[in-house]
Each structure stands twice: as C-alpha cells, then as structure tokens.
Scaffold this active site. Structure first.
Site, PDB file in Angstrom:
ATOM      1  N   SER A 112       0.848  -1.187   0.000  1.00 45.89           N
ATOM      2  CA  SER A 112       0.000   0.000   0.000  1.00 45.89           C
ATOM      3  C   SER A 112       0.883   1.236   0.000  1.00 45.89           C
ATOM      4  O   SER A 112       2.007   1.215   0.518  1.00 45.89           O
ATOM      5  CB  SER A 112      -0.893   0.005   1.242  1.00 45.89           C
ATOM      6  OG  SER A 112      -1.487   1.275   1.437  1.00 45.89           O
ATOM      7  N   SER A 113       0.376   2.325  -0.548  1.00 40.14           N
ATOM      8  CA  SER A 113       1.147   3.571  -0.564  1.00 40.14           C
ATOM      9  C   SER A 113       1.331   4.140   0.838  1.00 40.14           C
ATOM     10  O   SER A 113       2.200   4.999   1.044  1.00 40.14           O
ATOM     11  CB  SER A 113       0.446   4.610  -1.446  1.00 40.14           C
ATOM     12  OG  SER A 113      -0.845   4.910  -0.952  1.00 40.14           O
ATOM     13  N   CYS A 114       0.560   3.656   1.834  1.00 41.87           N
ATOM     14  CA  CYS A 114       0.700   4.182   3.192  1.00 41.87           C
ATOM     15  C   CYS A 114       1.988   3.710   3.864  1.00 41.87           C
ATOM     16  O   CYS A 114       2.293   4.135   4.984  1.00 41.87           O
ATOM     17  CB  CYS A 114      -0.506   3.818   4.046  1.00 41.87           C
ATOM     18  SG  CYS A 114      -0.594   2.077   4.490  1.00 41.87           S
ATOM     19  N   TYR A 141      -1.389  -0.582  10.150  1.00 44.19           N
ATOM     20  CA  TYR A 141      -1.533  -1.229   8.837  1.00 44.19           C
ATOM     21  C   TYR A 141      -0.242  -1.075   8.030  1.00 44.19           C
ATOM     22  O   TYR A 141       0.243  -2.031   7.417  1.00 44.19           O
ATOM     23  CB  TYR A 141      -2.713  -0.598   8.102  1.00 44.19           C
ATOM     24  CG  TYR A 141      -2.977  -1.156   6.728  1.00 44.19           C
ATOM     25  CD1 TYR A 141      -3.648  -2.369   6.580  1.00 44.19           C
ATOM     26  CD2 TYR A 141      -2.589  -0.477   5.577  1.00 44.19           C
ATOM     27  CE1 TYR A 141      -3.921  -2.889   5.319  1.00 44.19           C
ATOM     28  CE2 TYR A 141      -2.842  -0.987   4.317  1.00 44.19           C
ATOM     29  CZ  TYR A 141      -3.514  -2.193   4.193  1.00 44.19           C
ATOM     30  OH  TYR A 141      -3.771  -2.700   2.939  1.00 44.19           O
ATOM     31  N   LYS A 145       2.421  -3.928   6.433  1.00 47.65           N
ATOM     32  CA  LYS A 145       2.727  -3.989   5.001  1.00 47.65           C
ATOM     33  C   LYS A 145       4.224  -3.835   4.746  1.00 47.65           C
ATOM     34  O   LYS A 145       4.790  -4.472   3.850  1.00 47.65           O
ATOM     35  CB  LYS A 145       1.933  -2.925   4.246  1.00 47.65           C
ATOM     36  CG  LYS A 145       0.442  -3.233   4.142  1.00 47.65           C
ATOM     37  CD  LYS A 145       0.218  -4.519   3.370  1.00 47.65           C
ATOM     38  CE  LYS A 145      -1.235  -4.845   3.175  1.00 47.65           C
ATOM     39  NZ  LYS A 145      -1.423  -6.128   2.447  1.00 47.65           N
ATOM     40  N   HIS A 184     -12.983   3.319   2.889  1.00 50.04           N
ATOM     41  CA  HIS A 184     -12.046   4.331   2.419  1.00 50.04           C
ATOM     42  C   HIS A 184     -12.807   5.531   1.848  1.00 50.04           C
ATOM     43  O   HIS A 184     -14.026   5.508   1.708  1.00 50.04           O
ATOM     44  CB  HIS A 184     -11.111   3.736   1.362  1.00 50.04           C
ATOM     45  CG  HIS A 184     -10.089   2.811   1.929  1.00 50.04           C
ATOM     46  ND1 HIS A 184     -10.099   1.458   1.706  1.00 50.04           N
ATOM     47  CD2 HIS A 184      -9.021   3.056   2.723  1.00 50.04           C
ATOM     48  CE1 HIS A 184      -9.074   0.901   2.338  1.00 50.04           C
ATOM     49  NE2 HIS A 184      -8.405   1.832   2.960  1.00 50.04           N
TER      50      HIS A 184
END
Length: 319
Positions: A112-114, A141, A145, A184
């Site tokens: 994920s980009s987070c 989260y 990841k 989201h």
C-alpha cells in the site's frame, strides 16, 4: 518463471476488491478458473500458520498473489489498531514463509502507498521507504505492510526465491467496502452522496479541510499492473502501482457528486482529521517497463457507481 494457462495460481483474498479484480484479469487473459486456487475463509484461515503451510504444501501453486488483508479508512484504523497490525502481520508471515517452505516458484505481495512516510517528498519514490515517520492514523496497517515487503526482499536475497511486491495507491471500483464508518474515502463519499440524493438532503458533510491530495486508481487497472509485474523475469523488489496524478479530497468529492447527480452543498467538518497532506506515488519505475493505467478518475467513477447500484440492487453490497 513464465505464467501459462497451465500455471497453478493461488489468489489469497480472492473475494475482496483486489482479489476479485485479479480473478477478472486472469480470466480475460485466458487463465482457466480451474487452475486458480480460491479457498474460502472457512476452508483456509490465513492467520493460522499451520493451516497455511499445510494448504500450500498440498496444493503446490506456481504463483501466490497475496491480496488478502484487513483494510479500512481512518476511522477503522484508529478504532482497531491492534486488529489491523496483528491480522496483517499474520497474513504476511504465514503466506510468505509458507510459500518458501512449499517451494513456491513465485510470490507477489500486495502492499500500500501508506508504507511511505507522512511527509515524504512528493511524488513518493520507492526509495523513500523508512526515511521518516509514518502517518499516525494508519501506522499499524503500514507497519504490517512494510514487514511483508521486507520479508519478500530478504527471502529473495537469502534464499534466491522470486518473491516481490507491488505498492498500489488508493483503490476504488467493484466489490469495494461501502461501510458508512469503516470504508475508504471514495466508497464512503459515493455512498454518502447517493443517499443524500435519494433523501434530497440539502448538504453533505466532508471530513477535514478537503485540502489533502490523494491519488486514485481503479482496481481493474491495479490488477492489470500487478499481473504485469508477474510477467517480468527480474522485477524490482517493490514497485509503485498508480496513475501518477492526484486531486484534493474536495475535488474528489465534487467529482463523486457530479457522477451521482447530487446537486446540494458540500460543507467541511473542520473538527475531523485530514490524514496525510499528500500521497502521490512516483510510478516511473513501473511505467519504464511499458505499463500504464487505462482509466481516468471520472471514467472510473462512472463505472464504479454503476457497480455500486448493481451490487445494492442484488443485495451483494459490502458494508
């Protein structure tokens, strides 16, 4: 390893939004459904290491795609931080280590980009990972990841296995979660504006200032990009998957309102958090391999709203 119609592929999380998109993409490419492993949650608990190891040893897939995850928006991440880090760590650990033990030829982990720092230089390159603090609202989260990405990198380094990762930006599309609190931003907005239109509500409240910028990728484009990575002989350890373009949350809300046909006011609730100020991916690494997305945001949202209406009418809407 070359994928052929005879390859046995395990899509972990096939019932989720990304997993379902991967199934559509595989089918469109001629992969027979009979060669794609799709165990239900009742058949395989991905947080149970013994069960995962037993399943992979018995099935011997050629490719594992880890699209399974516990996901949610700011509210869900803030409310259930322990659940988010535990479940996502367990899924990553069990599938990556289990695939290694089962001598799986190739594994693609969905990140994920987070994973990138809250204040990373924009657009965010793959190299900015771990250079400064994460966004606090989704840190549990993101940490899980990052752990999955690093597991793939170091298993590849130590054992020579072709385990690698794709880092999608914010996704939307068919089979999204439309829960009024835990979803989201785009599905939350789409549902909110749809219901406001039905009730003829004079206004819709938008969290925060509306100024943070976000990049959005249709989930079918994401699946296409992930499968593209799976065809590469020597893929990078991880590659960003996105559009390379972003809009403010306010602009996204206005596009959703236009798509739904809502004509009321949009007001900001300044007591609510904004999250990261900007999260735009640098997608030059993947673009250099010849891949690019097909859908812009307006086109993708029109398709998504039609899917939302169909899922709502059929009683299959995830919420």
């Amino acid at each position: 390893m070359k994928l052929t119609p005879e390859s046995k592929i395990f899509v972990a999380g096939h019932q989720g939004m990304v997993g379902a998109a991967l199934m559509r993409a595989l089918t469109s490419r001629g992969y027979p459904v009979s060669r794609v492993l799709q165990p239900s949650r009742q058949e395989l608990n991905l947080t149970d290491p013994a069960a995962v190891q037993k399943y992979l040893a018995a099935q011997q897939p050629d490719l594992v795609i880890v699209a399974a995850a516990r996901v949610g928006g700011i509210h869900a991440n803030n409310t259930y931080p322990a659940d988010f880090i535990y479940d996502n760590l367990a899924i990553a650990l069990n599938l990556i280590h289990g695939a290694y033990l089962a001598k799986v030829k190739r594994l693609l982990f969905l990140g994920s980009s987070c994973i990138y720092p809250r204040l990373a230089p924009q657009p965010m390159t793959e190299d900015c990972l771990l250079t400064s603090p994460l966004e606090p609202t989704n840190e549990p989260y993101a940490l899980a990841k990052i752990a999955g990405l690093k597991l793939c990198q170091y298993y590849r380094k130590q054992y020579g296995v072709l385990f690698h990762s794709g880092m999608p930006t914010n996704l939307y599309g068919p089979r999204d979660n439309y829960h009024p609190e835990n979803s989201h931003v785009l599905p939350a907005l789409l549902r909110r504006f749809h219901e406001a239109k039905e009730k003829q509500a004079p206004e819709v409240v938008l969290w925060g200032t509306g100024t943070p910028k976000r990049e959005f990728l249709h989930v079918d484009d994401c699946a296409d990009g992930l499968l593209h990575l799976c065809t590469m002989d020597n893929p990078p350890d991880w590659a960003n998957v996105g559009t390379g373009q972003d809009v403010t949350i306010r602009e996204a809300a206005e596009i959703v309102a236009e798509t739904v046909g809502y004509n009321g006011r949009i007001v900001q609730d300044l007591t609510k958090p904004d999250g990261s100020p900007r999260k735009l991916l640098d997608v030059s690494r993947l673009r250099a391999t010849g891949w690019s997305p097909k859908y812009n945001l307006r086109e993708g949202l029109r398709m998504t709203y039609q899917s939302f209406l169909q899922e709502k009418a059929s009683g299959t809407l995830r919420e």
